[in-house]
Scaffold this motif. Structure first.
Motif, PDB file in Angstrom:
ATOM      1  N   GLY A   1       0.821  -1.157  -0.118  1.00  0.00           N
ATOM      2  CA  GLY A   1       0.094   0.117   0.026  1.00  0.00           C
ATOM      3  C   GLY A   1       0.743   1.259   0.210  1.00  0.00           C
ATOM      4  O   GLY A   1       1.987   1.146  -0.031  1.00  0.00           O
ATOM      5  N   ARG A   2       0.116   2.275   0.232  1.00  0.00           N
ATOM      6  CA  ARG A   2       0.801   3.810  -0.070  1.00  0.00           C
ATOM      7  C   ARG A   2       1.049   4.323   1.378  1.00  0.00           C
ATOM      8  O   ARG A   2       1.485   5.545   1.389  1.00  0.00           O
ATOM      9  CB  ARG A   2       0.067   4.628  -0.991  1.00  0.00           C
ATOM     10  CG  ARG A   2       0.047   3.834  -2.362  1.00  0.00           C
ATOM     11  CD  ARG A   2      -0.610   4.872  -3.391  1.00  0.00           C
ATOM     12  NE  ARG A   2      -0.445   6.256  -3.243  1.00  0.00           N
ATOM     13  CZ  ARG A   2      -1.081   6.814  -4.004  1.00  0.00           C
ATOM     14  NH1 ARG A   2      -2.303   6.827  -4.608  1.00  0.00           N
ATOM     15  NH2 ARG A   2      -0.894   8.516  -3.954  1.00  0.00           N
ATOM     16  N   SER A   3       0.743   3.683   2.279  1.00  0.00           N
ATOM     17  CA  SER A   3       0.968   4.057   3.789  1.00  0.00           C
ATOM     18  C   SER A   3       1.302   3.012   4.739  1.00  0.00           C
ATOM     19  O   SER A   3       1.182   1.891   4.504  1.00  0.00           O
ATOM     20  CB  SER A   3      -0.469   5.038   4.365  1.00  0.00           C
ATOM     21  OG  SER A   3      -1.495   4.026   4.654  1.00  0.00           O
ATOM     22  N   ALA A   4       1.839   3.524   5.916  1.00  0.00           N
ATOM     23  CA  ALA A   4       2.384   2.662   6.601  1.00  0.00           C
ATOM     24  C   ALA A   4       1.211   1.756   7.356  1.00  0.00           C
ATOM     25  O   ALA A   4       0.129   2.098   7.836  1.00  0.00           O
ATOM     26  CB  ALA A   4       3.181   3.254   7.910  1.00  0.00           C
ATOM     27  N   ALA A   5       1.741   0.495   7.953  1.00  0.00           N
ATOM     28  CA  ALA A   5       0.939  -0.632   8.463  1.00  0.00           C
ATOM     29  C   ALA A   5       1.312  -0.523   9.841  1.00  0.00           C
ATOM     30  O   ALA A   5       2.682  -0.936   9.929  1.00  0.00           O
ATOM     31  CB  ALA A   5       0.653  -1.838   7.824  1.00  0.00           C
ATOM     32  N   ASN A   6       0.335  -0.268  11.099  1.00  0.00           N
ATOM     33  CA  ASN A   6       0.913  -0.394  12.237  1.00  0.00           C
ATOM     34  C   ASN A   6       0.479  -1.611  12.904  1.00  0.00           C
ATOM     35  O   ASN A   6      -0.818  -1.993  12.614  1.00  0.00           O
ATOM     36  CB  ASN A   6       0.707   0.751  12.873  1.00  0.00           C
ATOM     37  CG  ASN A   6       1.587   2.112  12.669  1.00  0.00           C
ATOM     38  OD1 ASN A   6       2.547   1.952  12.723  1.00  0.00           O
ATOM     39  ND2 ASN A   6       0.935   2.856  11.918  1.00  0.00           N
ATOM     40  N   ASN A   7       1.171  -2.347  14.118  1.00  0.00           N
ATOM     41  CA  ASN A   7       0.640  -3.433  14.798  1.00  0.00           C
ATOM     42  C   ASN A   7       0.105  -4.368  13.907  1.00  0.00           C
ATOM     43  O   ASN A   7      -1.101  -4.885  13.932  1.00  0.00           O
ATOM     44  CB  ASN A   7      -0.260  -2.830  15.789  1.00  0.00           C
ATOM     45  CG  ASN A   7       0.185  -1.990  16.760  1.00  0.00           C
ATOM     46  OD1 ASN A   7       1.176  -2.273  17.181  1.00  0.00           O
ATOM     47  ND2 ASN A   7      -0.391  -0.925  17.360  1.00  0.00           N
ATOM     48  N   VAL A   8       0.790  -5.014  13.144  1.00  0.00           N
ATOM     49  CA  VAL A   8       0.717  -5.708  11.933  1.00  0.00           C
ATOM     50  C   VAL A   8       0.602  -7.418  12.545  1.00  0.00           C
ATOM     51  O   VAL A   8       1.578  -7.552  13.153  1.00  0.00           O
ATOM     52  CB  VAL A   8       1.696  -5.774  10.771  1.00  0.00           C
ATOM     53  CG1 VAL A   8       1.152  -7.012   9.710  1.00  0.00           C
ATOM     54  CG2 VAL A   8       1.515  -4.496  10.084  1.00  0.00           C
TER      55      VAL A   8
ATOM     56  N   CYS B   1      -4.030  -5.066  10.810  1.00  0.00           N
ATOM     57  CA  CYS B   1      -3.289  -4.033  11.259  1.00  0.00           C
ATOM     58  C   CYS B   1      -4.077  -2.890  11.813  1.00  0.00           C
ATOM     59  O   CYS B   1      -5.500  -3.100  11.545  1.00  0.00           O
ATOM     60  CB  CYS B   1      -2.375  -3.406  10.195  1.00  0.00           C
ATOM     61  SG  CYS B   1      -3.161  -2.733   8.705  1.00  0.00           S
ATOM     62  N   ASP B   2      -3.730  -1.987  12.529  1.00  0.00           N
ATOM     63  CA  ASP B   2      -4.783  -0.840  12.981  1.00  0.00           C
ATOM     64  C   ASP B   2      -5.356  -0.178  11.844  1.00  0.00           C
ATOM     65  O   ASP B   2      -6.566   0.282  12.136  1.00  0.00           O
ATOM     66  CB  ASP B   2      -3.709  -0.026  13.789  1.00  0.00           C
ATOM     67  CG  ASP B   2      -3.272  -0.480  15.016  1.00  0.00           C
ATOM     68  OD1 ASP B   2      -3.778  -1.602  15.374  1.00  0.00           O
ATOM     69  OD2 ASP B   2      -2.486  -0.010  15.891  1.00  0.00           O
ATOM     70  N   GLU B   3      -4.897  -0.041  10.387  1.00  0.00           N
ATOM     71  CA  GLU B   3      -5.419   0.955   9.688  1.00  0.00           C
ATOM     72  C   GLU B   3      -6.669   0.219   8.958  1.00  0.00           C
ATOM     73  O   GLU B   3      -7.357   0.856   8.099  1.00  0.00           O
ATOM     74  CB  GLU B   3      -4.196   1.534   8.723  1.00  0.00           C
ATOM     75  CG  GLU B   3      -3.119   2.112   9.279  1.00  0.00           C
ATOM     76  CD  GLU B   3      -2.243   1.742  10.386  1.00  0.00           C
ATOM     77  OE1 GLU B   3      -1.633   2.386  11.068  1.00  0.00           O
ATOM     78  OE2 GLU B   3      -2.285   0.519   9.972  1.00  0.00           O
ATOM     79  N   VAL B   4      -6.311  -1.188   8.508  1.00  0.00           N
ATOM     80  CA  VAL B   4      -7.393  -1.684   7.657  1.00  0.00           C
ATOM     81  C   VAL B   4      -7.884  -2.915   8.599  1.00  0.00           C
ATOM     82  O   VAL B   4      -7.290  -3.299   9.436  1.00  0.00           O
ATOM     83  CB  VAL B   4      -6.851  -2.155   6.534  1.00  0.00           C
ATOM     84  CG1 VAL B   4      -6.364  -1.061   5.612  1.00  0.00           C
ATOM     85  CG2 VAL B   4      -5.715  -3.011   6.465  1.00  0.00           C
ATOM     86  N   GLY B   5      -8.959  -3.431   7.889  1.00  0.00           N
ATOM     87  CA  GLY B   5      -9.569  -4.596   8.445  1.00  0.00           C
ATOM     88  C   GLY B   5      -8.705  -5.947   8.188  1.00  0.00           C
ATOM     89  O   GLY B   5      -7.265  -5.810   8.338  1.00  0.00           O
ATOM     90  N   GLU B   6      -9.181  -6.874   7.975  1.00  0.00           N
ATOM     91  CA  GLU B   6      -8.408  -8.251   7.343  1.00  0.00           C
ATOM     92  C   GLU B   6      -8.178  -8.263   5.952  1.00  0.00           C
ATOM     93  O   GLU B   6      -8.974  -7.941   4.986  1.00  0.00           O
ATOM     94  CB  GLU B   6      -9.604  -9.027   8.101  1.00  0.00           C
ATOM     95  CG  GLU B   6      -8.906 -10.473   8.064  1.00  0.00           C
ATOM     96  CD  GLU B   6     -10.148 -11.465   8.551  1.00  0.00           C
ATOM     97  OE1 GLU B   6     -10.378 -12.466   7.766  1.00  0.00           O
ATOM     98  OE2 GLU B   6     -10.332 -11.339   9.595  1.00  0.00           O
TER      99      GLU B   6
END
Length: 158
Positions: free
Chosen positions: A73-80, A136-141
């Protein structure tokens, strides 16, 4: 009365056009936001056999199945967090060469990749699959399947 009716129709049309433009703008913003989200994917890096001593008896071959966890993706993923489940007709998780854990990483930047290893007992060679589920925090599953081939062990031990 006719003038009031015409004025009401004009106001209704104007209000409807305004709402339509607002909804289009909201749709464009939602599409832009969706494009900026992280997108997690899992792929196979390699299958590597562990060292096997001479005359090992009947125990199965031991290997490491190494996966890439990538944020395309185009942004960071946190708590993956990713769970990988193997087809146990071919591969069974085995802690002989190190403990197996689900994948966890605090931060994966855009277009970045991390490596995750699963130690296994090889029950049979050939085609198999691993199912994954990442959150991750930013998206669902995010979930999917990685198909790969378990190679035969070479004579030189690899």
């Amino acid at each position: 009365a006719a003038i009031a009716g015409i004025a009401a129709v004009v106001v209704t049309i104007w209000y409807g056009e305004r709402q339509l433009r607002l909804e289009r703008r909201q749709l464009l913003l939602a599409q832009e936001e969706a494009e900026l989200r992280p997108e997690l994917a899992v792929s196979l890096r390699e299958v590597v056999y562990h060292h096997r001593p001479e005359n090992p008896g009947s125990r199965p071959e031991q290997a490491a199945v190494v996966f890439y966890i990538t944020n395309t993706g185009r942004s960071a993923a946190n708590n993956v967090s990713c769970e990988l489940r193997l087809d146990e007709r071919h591969l069974v998780p085995d802690d002989m060469h190190g403990a197996n854990h689900d994948f966890f990483e605090h931060h994966i930047g855009p277009s970045s990749t991390r490596v995750h290893q699963v130690n296994v007992a090889v029950l049979s060679q050939g085609w198999t699959e691993a199912r994954y589920r990442c959150v991750c925090d930013e998206v669902g599953e995010s979930d999917g399947t990685v198909e790969f081939k378990i190679p035969e062990r070479q004579r030189d031990g690899n």
